[in-house]
Structures are given as C-alpha cells and as structure tokens.
Design an enzyme around this catalytic site. Structure first.
Site, PDB file in Angstrom:
ATOM      1  N   ALA A  76      49.779 -19.423 -19.073  1.00  0.00           N
ATOM      2  CA  ALA A  76      49.638 -19.897 -20.449  1.00  0.00           C
ATOM      3  C   ALA A  76      49.128 -18.769 -21.348  1.00  0.00           C
ATOM      4  CB  ALA A  76      48.678 -21.091 -20.483  1.00  0.00           C
TER       5      ALA A  76
ATOM      6  N   ASN B 165      46.221 -19.173 -11.192  1.00  0.00           N
ATOM      7  CA  ASN B 165      46.928 -20.149 -10.365  1.00  0.00           C
ATOM      8  C   ASN B 165      48.432 -20.056 -10.563  1.00  0.00           C
ATOM      9  OD1 ASN B 165      45.270 -21.521  -8.723  1.00  0.00           O
ATOM     10  ND2 ASN B 165      45.103 -23.361  -9.981  1.00  0.00           N
ATOM     11  N   THR B 166      48.834 -19.513 -11.713  1.00  0.00           N
ATOM     12  CA  THR B 166      50.271 -19.398 -11.995  1.00  0.00           C
ATOM     13  C   THR B 166      50.969 -18.621 -10.883  1.00  0.00           C
ATOM     14  OG1 THR B 166      49.829 -19.487 -14.361  1.00  0.00           O
ATOM     15  CG2 THR B 166      51.961 -18.570 -13.685  1.00  0.00           C
TER      16      THR B 166
ATOM     17  N   GLY C 241      59.184 -24.179  -9.031  1.00  0.00           N
ATOM     18  CA  GLY C 241      60.000 -23.768 -10.166  1.00  0.00           C
ATOM     19  C   GLY C 241      59.483 -24.412 -11.428  1.00  0.00           C
TER      20      GLY C 241
ATOM     21  N   HIS D 184      47.917 -31.611  -3.058  1.00  0.00           N
ATOM     22  CA  HIS D 184      49.293 -31.235  -2.698  1.00  0.00           C
ATOM     23  C   HIS D 184      49.482 -31.629  -1.242  1.00  0.00           C
ATOM     24  CE1 HIS D 184      52.903 -29.011  -1.875  1.00  0.00           C
ATOM     25  NE2 HIS D 184      53.020 -28.726  -3.161  1.00  0.00           N
TER      26      HIS D 184
ATOM     27  N   GLU E   3      57.173 -27.144  -2.483  1.00  0.00           N
ATOM     28  CA  GLU E   3      57.930 -28.390  -2.552  1.00  0.00           C
ATOM     29  C   GLU E   3      59.423 -28.147  -2.296  1.00  0.00           C
ATOM     30  OE1 GLU E   3      56.185 -30.380  -5.734  1.00  0.00           O
ATOM     31  OE2 GLU E   3      56.093 -31.966  -4.240  1.00  0.00           O
TER      32      GLU E   3
ATOM     33  N   ARG F 123      60.904 -29.142   1.036  1.00  0.00           N
ATOM     34  CA  ARG F 123      61.364 -30.530   1.164  1.00  0.00           C
ATOM     35  C   ARG F 123      62.571 -30.770   0.263  1.00  0.00           C
ATOM     36  NH1 ARG F 123      56.504 -33.346  -0.727  1.00  0.00           N
ATOM     37  NH2 ARG F 123      55.732 -31.252  -1.136  1.00  0.00           N
TER      38      ARG F 123
ATOM     39  N   ARG G 246      53.536 -36.413  -5.360  1.00  0.00           N
ATOM     40  CA  ARG G 246      52.574 -35.763  -4.461  1.00  0.00           C
ATOM     41  C   ARG G 246      51.457 -36.693  -4.008  1.00  0.00           C
ATOM     42  NH1 ARG G 246      52.315 -29.990  -7.653  1.00  0.00           N
ATOM     43  NH2 ARG G 246      54.242 -29.239  -6.749  1.00  0.00           N
TER      44      ARG G 246
ATOM     45  N   HIS H 290      45.013 -29.093  -5.384  1.00  0.00           N
ATOM     46  CA  HIS H 290      46.056 -28.214  -5.894  1.00  0.00           C
ATOM     47  C   HIS H 290      45.985 -27.999  -7.393  1.00  0.00           C
ATOM     48  CE1 HIS H 290      49.757 -26.172  -6.138  1.00  0.00           C
ATOM     49  NE2 HIS H 290      50.401 -27.138  -6.728  1.00  0.00           N
ATOM     50  N   HIS H 291      45.692 -29.044  -8.118  1.00  0.00           N
ATOM     51  CA  HIS H 291      45.774 -28.927  -9.574  1.00  0.00           C
ATOM     52  C   HIS H 291      44.769 -29.909 -10.163  1.00  0.00           C
ATOM     53  CE1 HIS H 291      48.304 -27.846 -13.134  1.00  0.00           C
ATOM     54  NE2 HIS H 291      47.686 -28.894 -13.628  1.00  0.00           N
TER      55      HIS H 291
ATOM     56  N   GLU I 114      46.430 -25.394 -17.600  1.00  0.00           N
ATOM     57  CA  GLU I 114      45.657 -26.259 -16.701  1.00  0.00           C
ATOM     58  C   GLU I 114      44.279 -26.607 -17.245  1.00  0.00           C
ATOM     59  OE1 GLU I 114      45.749 -24.908 -12.610  1.00  0.00           O
ATOM     60  OE2 GLU I 114      44.489 -26.581 -11.964  1.00  0.00           O
TER      61      GLU I 114
ATOM     62  N   ARG J 237      50.661 -35.019 -11.330  1.00  0.00           N
ATOM     63  CA  ARG J 237      51.592 -34.032 -11.893  1.00  0.00           C
ATOM     64  C   ARG J 237      52.839 -33.932 -11.024  1.00  0.00           C
ATOM     65  NH1 ARG J 237      52.660 -28.688 -11.023  1.00  0.00           N
ATOM     66  NH2 ARG J 237      50.987 -28.542  -9.492  1.00  0.00           N
TER      67      ARG J 237
ATOM     68  N   GLY K 164      56.739 -28.808 -10.574  1.00  0.00           N
ATOM     69  CA  GLY K 164      57.615 -28.130 -11.541  1.00  0.00           C
ATOM     70  C   GLY K 164      57.169 -28.314 -12.979  1.00  0.00           C
TER      71      GLY K 164
ATOM     72  N   ALA L  43      53.939 -27.915 -14.072  1.00  0.00           N
ATOM     73  CA  ALA L  43      52.858 -27.007 -14.479  1.00  0.00           C
ATOM     74  C   ALA L  43      53.444 -25.797 -15.192  1.00  0.00           C
ATOM     75  CB  ALA L  43      52.056 -26.551 -13.267  1.00  0.00           C
TER      76      ALA L  43
HETATM   77  P1  ADP Z   1      47.344 -21.518 -16.421  1.00  0.00           P
HETATM   78  O1  ADP Z   1      48.308 -21.944 -15.377  1.00  0.00           O
HETATM   79  O2  ADP Z   1      46.861 -22.622 -17.246  1.00  0.00           O
HETATM   80  O3  ADP Z   1      47.840 -20.341 -17.188  1.00  0.00           O
HETATM   81  P2  ADP Z   1      45.955 -19.884 -14.537  1.00  0.00           P
HETATM   82  O4  ADP Z   1      45.071 -20.354 -13.463  1.00  0.00           O
HETATM   83  O5  ADP Z   1      47.288 -19.366 -14.173  1.00  0.00           O
HETATM   84  O6  ADP Z   1      46.063 -21.044 -15.602  1.00  0.00           O
HETATM   85  O7  ADP Z   1      45.242 -18.724 -15.340  1.00  0.00           O
HETATM   86  C1  ADP Z   1      43.939 -18.843 -15.825  1.00  0.00           C
HETATM   87  C2  ADP Z   1      43.350 -17.456 -15.881  1.00  0.00           C
HETATM   88  O8  ADP Z   1      42.123 -17.500 -16.594  1.00  0.00           O
HETATM   89  C3  ADP Z   1      43.020 -16.884 -14.510  1.00  0.00           C
HETATM   90  O9  ADP Z   1      43.595 -15.616 -14.385  1.00  0.00           O
HETATM   91  C4  ADP Z   1      41.498 -16.827 -14.494  1.00  0.00           C
HETATM   92  O10 ADP Z   1      41.004 -15.777 -13.714  1.00  0.00           O
HETATM   93  C5  ADP Z   1      41.188 -16.651 -15.959  1.00  0.00           C
HETATM   94  N1  ADP Z   1      39.836 -17.088 -16.357  1.00  0.00           N
HETATM   95  C6  ADP Z   1      39.198 -18.215 -15.993  1.00  0.00           C
HETATM   96  N2  ADP Z   1      37.979 -18.279 -16.551  1.00  0.00           N
HETATM   97  C7  ADP Z   1      37.835 -17.157 -17.293  1.00  0.00           C
HETATM   98  C8  ADP Z   1      36.781 -16.640 -18.105  1.00  0.00           C
HETATM   99  N3  ADP Z   1      35.625 -17.270 -18.248  1.00  0.00           N
HETATM  100  N4  ADP Z   1      36.980 -15.461 -18.723  1.00  0.00           N
HETATM  101  C9  ADP Z   1      38.142 -14.770 -18.567  1.00  0.00           C
HETATM  102  N5  ADP Z   1      39.157 -15.208 -17.800  1.00  0.00           N
HETATM  103  C10 ADP Z   1      39.020 -16.388 -17.176  1.00  0.00           C
END
Ligand code: ADP
Length: 705
Positions: A273, A300-301, A307, A499, A512, A515, A536, A639-640, A669, A679, A682, A684
């Site tokens: 995001a 988490n991305t 997908g 998950h 996923e 499956r 899920r 998982h989420h 997220e 959720r 696919g 997210a």
């Molecule tokens: P999304 O799928 O919503 O983009 P992600 O988990 O992929 O979420 O990415 C969130 C990112 O934000 C991660 O790389 C995480 O390390 C970072 N993050 C979380 N908390 C902080 C914070 N306090 N300051 C800076 N980065 C952060």
C-alpha cells in the site's frame, strides 16, 4: 484380607512406586538429544594408539567444541565424545553424531566434512586430531595460517554454507589486514527476504571488518548462512576467526541528533500500500517521504503468494472469462459474512480492473487468471511464471521507485502522529542516530497489520494466544496504536484471519493456488473432509476438527510443474515425495488403501465434473495422476488482521466522533472494513493497490486544497 497379605501388597505398591520414581529420575536427568548416544566401537578394537582418555577443544561456530577420545587396551579408538553446545542445532549440532560415527568407523580423524556444517566439522576434526596426537597419533596439520601480526594471507577465497533455499556462496578478497571485497551468491534465497540479506550484508561486513555483524532481521537463516560461509572462506585465508574485531554494540542510550524534514506527503510503511501510494504521489508531482522501520521494503505484501482479484479486466476478456464487478462485490460480501463495509468493497471492485492496467503500466503485469477460494469466477490474477504475487510486485514497485528517485528511509520507525488544531501535520520518527520531526501536509498510514504482535493478538483475541503467525516482522500494529492516539476509530479489530494451509515448523504459508490448481486436503485417516476451496475460515475450522487439528495437502507432479511457488516448499524440505500414492501414504503414516481410494474418488469427480462428497466445483480442471506425488502437513496459522483503522471511501481516517481526521489517510492491512469477517484470497493485493492509490489521490487533493 489378613494382615500379612495386606503388608505384602503394600510392599509391592511401594516397590512399584520406587521403581517408577527411579525411571522418571533417569528420564528427566537425560538430555533431550545426546549426540554421543550412538554405538561405541568394540572394546577390543585394535590400533596403534596409547590406551587412555584424551581431550582437547577448538572453537566451532558458536563456542568451544570439545572432543574426548577413549583409546582401548588394544590401541583402537573405542569411543569419541563430542560436546558442542553452542553449535546451531540443525546445522553443526546435527553434524556431530555423523562425525562421531565416522571417527569410530574409520579409526581416524580425517573424516568427511558434513556438508553445510563446515565450521563445526573443521573444529571437531581438528580437536579430534589434537586428542589423537596426544595418544601418539599423527602430528596435527594446523592448516593455513596468516603470518604473525597479519589477519589474513592475501588472496581471494570462497566458502559455502546451507541457506534457506540451497547453498549460499561467499567469495571474499582480503589483503594482509583487511577485508577488501565480498561477493555473495544466494540464488535460491527467498525473493525480497533472504535476497535482502544477500544484498545488504556485504556493506555491513566491509564497514565492520568482521564476521561479527548483526543478521538482517526477518532474514536470519540466510544471514547466518552468509556469515558461516564467510568464516569458512576466511579460515582458508589463514584467519583465526577469534582475532577478528568484536561486534560494535550500539549504545542504546547514546544521544540522538534531532532532525527536521519537510515534505508534502509522509507515508508510513513501505509495503504494497505504501509503495503504491508513494509511486502515485511522486508521479503526480508531490514530494514524498517514505518511512520503513525494517531494513527492507515489502512487509506482509512480500508474503502474498496467490494473486490479485480483479473483475472485468482485459486479461479475463482475452481469456474468455465472464465476470462482473457486481459478482466480485457479492463474493466479497458473502465471504466476509456480510460484515464488510459495502461502500469500501464497491470501491475496491470497481477500481480493480484499472489497478490491473496500472500494474501493466509500471511493468508488473498479472496475466495468469485462475480460481481462488470463495470466488464464483476465475478472477485471481497472478504473474505469468507462476511466482508468488507479493515478491513479484515488491521487486517491480522497488524498480519503479528507483526510476522515480523515491528514497526509502530504512530502519526509521514512525512513533507518533503530529496533530495541530485537530489536523495531522506530520510524523515523529526515530532511527539509530536521529529523532526526526517530519512536517508534512498529509500523512498516509500504510503500516500493515498486527499479526506479529502477540500482545495485541491476545488483547483482541485471547483464544488465539500462541498461534503460529505468517506475518512479516513489521506487522506490529504501530499504525493502529498511532491512529488511536489521535482519536481514530477502529472497526472489526477482533476479526483475525487464520490461513488454513500453514506448515507449522517453518510458518511457511502454502499458497491458495495449490488448491486452486487442483490439490486436495486429506486428514490423518487419509480422507478428504471439506470442499478445499471454501473460504479460509471454513477450511481452517474444518481442519481443526480433524484428528490432531491438522491435515495434508496432496498434489502431483503436473501441479508442481505449473506452480513455481512449490519449488520453495520442496527446497526447504517440507514436502514429502513418493512415486506412488501408496508410498506417499506410508511416508505420512496414512492407510495406503484409504489414500489411494480417496485419490481414485477425487480423480473420478474431476472427470465427471462433480464432487458428490463435498460439492467442490472449482479448481477441478486437472486430476491428480502424474507421479511423483507430494504431501505437506499443514494446519491453520494467523495470516491477516482484517480489522483496523476506520476509513471512508476516500481512505480518510475516521475519528471516534464519526468525522474524518483532516490530513490523515490510511490504506491496506492497517485499515478495517474491506474484508469484514473473512478475507477472500486475492483481495489483500486488490486492497493495497486500489486503496494505496485512493489514499494517495486523496492526500494529493488535500495538499492542493
Ligand atoms: P500492506 O499490505 O498494507 O501494504 P505490509 O505489511 O505489506 O502492509 O507493509 C507494511 C509496512 O509497514 C512493513 O514494511 C512494515 O515494516 C512497515 N511498518 C510498520 N510499522 C511501521 C512504523 N512504525 N514505522 C515505519 N514502518 C512501519
């Protein structure tokens, strides 16, 4: 009962209790795993050494390795006790019994090095050789040794060690007293996790001039492998590893410098995001600061494997797939138990095809369209080569950010939102050297979820205490805490998705798509127990009802050939493989007749296009009939986190008073409402790309106001 009989019985009971106590004491006093418990050589083994016990120790990977050789009356090595408590259990620790066995069998110490455990092997062999020399064995060759006063013998050396996905190789060039160059190859390490250790560690090592540097957090397996391989190479360069400088510990109380920065939009979190928002804002002429608490992007991305769901896309049209935004909305609402915020779902579905076009435009096409759990139509869009969507997108987002000169402020953690007269006007953040005050016209929270924060998990869902999590290390819920502190409302915060297919030993999520491409789930009794492509929560719940609360995901070679993600599962050793179903069954301790009957029934269901048992009607294009066959033992994992900060359709953060908090936007997220109570796989990725763009556009408009 007469008195004598009673006394005899009492005596027997006491004797039994005493016996039990002795047995328990013995069991308790025994170490969990004794590397020296294998058979010793016969006491009369012949040899030319002097009888007695000889001990010596040499530094291994994590401390001293001590070898005690016992020479019997006939001059043979009758026992070898090896103690190396500091060795990495699954690497050096596992090598110790193999080395012991070889020494006893060969009656010598120049035994084979155990692959992947070079440092421990070398230490054991050296210590054993020194012990044997004391017993009149051959004099010990000390190996290459740098000249007095020097650290190394100048030259270029290569060392290897086992990483996450195969061997990691380090080539190091040294002069007499400095490490001058390092090249690391780790082609099989996880994209955008292990690969970050491969790219980041050389700089850390070169600047510290030692192998004693911190691992890259989140990529510790790869980091340790690199450092072991480097030690191997430097040992070849005649280096006494003990003489290398110690790690420079950062003084956590050292004063930090205050620094003020200015920008239009400060984005917190460089996951999907945050990176989407940063690219969009920069392309629209805004000055962006992107904060990332980890030393790498992706969050988490990176771990998203399936997908991205999107409806009415040009890829679906080209492949003759009929789908609609309306059905996408209804599937998402249905999957989320109608708890979702329909307005947010509508924004996601309506903008999903445009998001696919945008990904095309930045060089991240997702042309492979397939089925995923909870979707009526083939809607999940994945990379052409079948690789995991998250790592694929992160690499391409990063390329695009480099092209646009967007700098990420790594290892900089946002700690607080700056509020002025009820509006958000910046962020406080901290790194190892600085305390930042970042003044911005708008802030976008893109900090991801809280799946890795056990305290928050327990706070909102005490029943999930201790459950394995697939989340990235940065999923600590910081954004939720920071937003709450400025009056943001939260929604569905207790909605945490499990998950259904997580390998428990490694927390590795089995995508996923396995499956979706035709795999089935069987229980320990060898039987299917659910429609594997239900949502899920339903599949997870069904698994928890099976014997032991786990299941096996079973697939064949045809499926493996079409899905690159499976290579990772094979390479890290979590798959069981066999040439026949019966053999596979034996390996997982399932009744072979039952499993082969299950496969027969399933393959017939695929041929008939009718799953009479569980009503599955998707992911049935191909049967499971091409050997070899595979199984992975799985169970549900966190998982989420579906709940989070409340937003409206413009991604404005909504306060507890029901009004938007001016200047504060959120996407991904960290937010709640899009996914409701469950959720769909696919969604997210659709969420982060669509709402990353929406939040960015809203922040741009807010800046321009
Ligand atoms: P999304 O799928 O919503 O983009 P992600 O988990 O992929 O979420 O990415 C969130 C990112 O934000 C991660 O790389 C995480 O390390 C970072 N993050 C979380 N908390 C902080 C914070 N306090 N300051 C800076 N980065 C952060």
């Amino acid at each position: 009962m007469n008195k004598e009989v009673l006394i005899t019985r009492l005596r027997r009971v006491i004797a039994c209790l005493l016996f039990l106590a002795v047995v328990l004491c013995l069991v308790w006093s025994k170490p969990m795993f004794d590397p020296n418990k294998g058979p010793s050589a016969p006491a009369d083994t012949k040899g030319s050494f002097s009888p007695g016990t000889y001990k010596s120790s040499i530094k291994g990977f994590g401390g001293e390795v001590e070898v005690t050789l016992t020479i019997g009356e006939n001059g043979g090595i009758v026992d070898a006790e090896i103690v190396g408590e500091g060795e990495t259990p699954e690497v050096g620790g596992a090598a110790i019994p193999k080395l012991r066995e070889q020494i006893l069998e060969k009656q010598a110490t120049d035994v084979d090095t155990v692959s992947g455990a070079t440092i421990t092997s070398t230490a054991v062999k050296k210590a054993a050789a020194v012990s044997l020399a004391q017993a009149g064995g051959p004099a010990v060759d000390e190996g290459p040794k740098a000249a007095d006063g020097n650290l190394f013998i100048a030259g270029t050396y290569t060392g290897t060690s086992k990483g996450f996905g195969g061997d990691v190789e380090v080539t190091v060039t040294v002069s007499e007293n400095s490490i001058d160059d390092i090249k690391i190859t780790g082609d099989h390490e996880t994209e955008n996790i292990g690969t970050f250790a491969v790219s980041m560690l050389p700089e850390r090592i070169l600047s510290a001039q030692t192998t004693n540097v911190d691992a890259i957090s989140g990529a510790t397996v790869t980091s340790s492998a690199i450092l072991r391989a480097l030690q191997n190479a430097l040992t070849e360069a005649g280096c006494d590893i003990d003489k290398l400088p110690a790690a420079v510990a950062k003084d956590s109380n050292a004063p930090k410098t205050d620094k003020t920065l200015d920008c239009d939009i400060c984005i917190i979190g460089a996951g999907g995001a945050g990176m989407t928002a940063a690219i969009n804002a920069t392309e629209n002429g805004k000055k962006v600061i992107l904060l990332e608490m980890m030393p790498y992007v992706g969050g988490n991305t990176t771990k998203a494997t399936g997908g991205m769901n999107a409806a009415e896309t040009h890829y679906q049209a080209e492949q003759g797939i009929k789908d609609s935004v309306e059905v996408f909305i209804e599937d998402t609402m249905e999957g989320g138990h109608q708890m979702n915020n329909r307005d947010l779902v509508t924004v996601m579905a309506k903008n999903s095809a445009a998001a696919i076009d945008w990904l095309d435009s930045i060089g991240a096409p997702l042309p492979k369209v397939g089925f995923s759990g909870g979707a009526t139509n083939a809607r999940i869009h994945a990379p052409e080569d079948g690789s995991g969507v998250g790592a694929y997108l992160v690499t391409r987002f990063l390329n695009k950010m480099n092209e646009l000169n967007i700098d990420v402020m790594y290892e900089t953690k946002a700690t607080e939102l700056i509020s002025k007269n009820g509006s958000i006007v910046g962020v406080k953040a901290t790194s190892s050297d600085y305390n930042y005050t970042i003044n911005s016209k708008a802030v976008i929270l893109a900090t991801g979820g809280f799946g890795n924060n056990q305290d928050m998990i327990v706070k909102y869902r005490s029943d999930l205490k201790g459950t394995v999590s697939t989340s990235a290390p940065g999923a600590m819920g910081d954004g939720i805490v920071m937003a709450e502190a400025v009056g943001a409302d939260l929604v569905d915060i207790d909605q945490i998705q499990l998950h259904p297919t997580v390998e428990q030993g490694t927390s590795m999520l089995i995508t996923e798509s396995v499956r979706g491409d035709g795999a089935i789930l069987v229980n320990q009794e060898g039987k299917r127990f659910t429609n594997e492509l239900l949502t899920r929560d339903k599949v997870s719940a069904a698994e928890l009802e099976q014997t032991g609360g786990y299941a096996y995901i079973v697939f064949d070679q045809r499926l493996r050939d079409g899905l690159k993600a499976i290579e990772k599962y094979v390479s890290i050793g979590i798959t069981v493989q066999a040439d026949t179903i019966e053999d596979l069954a034996k390996q997982i301790d399932v009744d072979p007749n039952v499993l082969s009957e299950t496969l027969k029934t399933w393959n017939k269901a695929v041929a008939d296009k009718k799953d009479a048992e569980f009503g599955r009607d998707t992911g049935m294009e191909k049967d499971l009939s091409v050997a070899p066959y595979y199984a992975i033992k799985i169970a549900p994992g966190i998982h989420h986190t579906m709940g989070g900060v409340k937003i409206d359709t413009k991604a404005q953060v909504i306060g507890t008073d029901g009004k938007p908090i001016p200047g504060l936007f959120a996407a991904g997220e960290v937010t709640g409402g899009v996914h409701g109570g469950n959720r769909i796989g696919g969604n997210a990725v659709s969420d982060i790309v669509v709402f990353g763009t929406v939040a960015s556009n809203s922040a741009i408009a807010y800046c321009d106001k």
